[in-house]
Design a protein around this motif. Structure first.
Motif, short mmCIF file in Angstrom:
data_model
loop_
_atom_site.label_atom_id
_atom_site.label_comp_id
_atom_site.label_asym_id
_atom_site.label_seq_id
_atom_site.Cartn_x
_atom_site.Cartn_y
_atom_site.Cartn_z
N TYR A 123 161.05 113.47 62.94
CA TYR A 123 160.65 114.82 63.34
C TYR A 123 159.13 114.98 63.30
CZ TYR A 123 159.69 119.80 62.86
OH TYR A 123 159.16 121.05 63.01
N VAL A 124 158.51 114.50 62.23
CA VAL A 124 157.04 114.63 62.12
C VAL A 124 156.34 113.84 63.22
CG1 VAL A 124 155.06 114.14 60.65
CG2 VAL A 124 157.13 115.11 59.65
N PRO A 133 150.16 121.53 65.00
CA PRO A 133 149.44 121.48 63.72
C PRO A 133 150.42 121.28 62.57
CG PRO A 133 149.47 123.72 64.56
CD PRO A 133 150.03 122.85 65.65
N PRO A 134 149.95 120.70 61.47
CA PRO A 134 150.85 120.44 60.34
C PRO A 134 151.57 121.68 59.83
CG PRO A 134 148.81 119.23 60.06
CD PRO A 134 148.61 120.12 61.24
N ARG A 140 158.35 125.22 61.20
CA ARG A 140 159.46 125.11 62.14
C ARG A 140 160.60 124.30 61.54
NH1 ARG A 140 157.04 122.71 66.78
NH2 ARG A 140 156.19 124.79 67.18
N TYR A 141 160.28 123.29 60.73
CA TYR A 141 161.32 122.47 60.11
C TYR A 141 162.15 123.28 59.14
CZ TYR A 141 163.52 118.47 57.82
OH TYR A 141 164.43 117.58 57.31
N LEU A 168 145.93 124.79 49.66
CA LEU A 168 145.90 123.35 49.92
C LEU A 168 146.16 123.07 51.38
CD1 LEU A 168 148.05 122.11 46.88
CD2 LEU A 168 145.56 122.10 47.06
N ARG A 169 145.82 121.85 51.81
CA ARG A 169 146.22 121.43 53.15
C ARG A 169 147.74 121.21 53.18
NH1 ARG A 169 141.42 118.40 52.42
NH2 ARG A 169 142.70 116.66 51.64
N PRO A 170 148.37 121.37 54.33
CA PRO A 170 149.84 121.31 54.39
C PRO A 170 150.42 120.01 53.84
CG PRO A 170 148.97 122.21 56.42
CD PRO A 170 147.80 121.75 55.64
N PHE A 171 149.90 118.87 54.31
CA PHE A 171 150.46 117.60 53.86
C PHE A 171 150.05 117.28 52.42
CE2 PHE A 171 150.57 116.26 58.53
CZ PHE A 171 151.88 116.73 58.66
#
Length: 265
Positions: A123-124, A133-134, A140-141, A168-171
């Motif tokens: 999916y990613v 974008p992350p 959406r997931y 924080l950043r998403p990942f």
């Protein structure tokens, strides 16, 4: 039972049992406060697990002892058997099963996350190839809960909450949650995604390698599981054949059981 309740030590036993239950409740509240402070769900600490086992034993032993005393006080027949079985069940449940619940639940969740990781990687990869974008791809997931992938969706939802709370950043948030879950395969994927996010590099080749490796590992594990189950079934079939042949031989040798009936007479 009334005789036991009228003994001089009954009130002290009741007070001790109430103290144990209050201490167990306090330990549960302490663990909840620790998880709320950390911001993510994780296993209890080593001292937390020791405390759970100690309190579990302290609660199980008095309750089991009460049932044993009642059984020894004059219960007979089925009542005594039921009391003994109840004492054993209470000890196992309060002293072993309940203290181990977090560990068992975490092990089950790690296995499920491991099985869901290849699908999440796919999916990613598709979402990143579409220039999503992350944050969007993670939202959406987790947007539409599905029973089949619910553990991974819950993990992603917690990562989004942590991202908003700690900026924080998403990942990067996903990496924190994956580490707390203890699933090594998912943690490796999250590490690669976080590194690519911080460096601004392309992660497609790394994700493809992770996906291929995970699929190969899961395929090998599935093959080994099938082989083990096949051996178990063959063993059961062999045992049933041996028992059946011996039974038939015994039936023939005794003349349809008449010889055994004659011996018994």
């Amino acid at each position: 039972m009334p005789d036991f309740l009228l003994t001089p030590g009954a009130p002290f036993a009741g007070v001790a049992l109430a103290g144990v239950l209050i201490a167990a409740l306090g330990l549960m509240q302490l663990e909840r406060a620790r998880l709320a402070l950390a911001g993510v769900r994780s296993l209890p600490t080593t001292w937390g697990m020791r405390g759970r086992f100690v309190l579990g034993q302290a609660a199980a032993i008095p309750l089991a002892a009460v049932l044993l005393l009642v059984a020894a006080a004059g219960a007979e027949g089925n009542s005594r058997t039921m009391l003994l079985v109840g004492a054993l069940a209470i000890y196992l449940y309060l002293g072993i099963i309940i203290p181990r619940k977090p560990v068992v639940a975490a092990q089950k969740q790690r296995r499920r996350l491991r099985l869901l990781t290849p699908g999440f990687v796919s999916y990613v990869r598709v979402a990143l190839a579409g220039y999503d974008p992350p944050t969007t791809l993670l939202e959406r997931y987790a947007a539409r809960p599905a029973k089949r992938i619910l553990p991974m969706q819950q993990l992603v939802a917690e990562a989004l909450v942590l991202m908003n709370e700690r900026r924080l950043r998403p990942f990067e948030a996903l990496r924190h949650i994956a580490r707390a879950r203890g699933c090594q395969e998912l943690t490796d994927v999250a590490e690669a995604l976080a590194q690519a996010e911080s460096e601004g590099s392309d992660v497609q080749q790394v994700l493809a390698a992770h996906e291929a490796t995970l699929e190969a590992l899961l395929r090998d594990e599935f093959t080994r599981m099938l082989k083990r189950r096949t051996m178990y079934l063959l063993g059961l079939v062999a045992i049933s054949l041996v028992v059946g042949i011996l039974g038939n031989l015994l039936f023939v040798m005794t003349g349809g059981g008449s010889a055994l009936a004659h011996i018994g007479g």
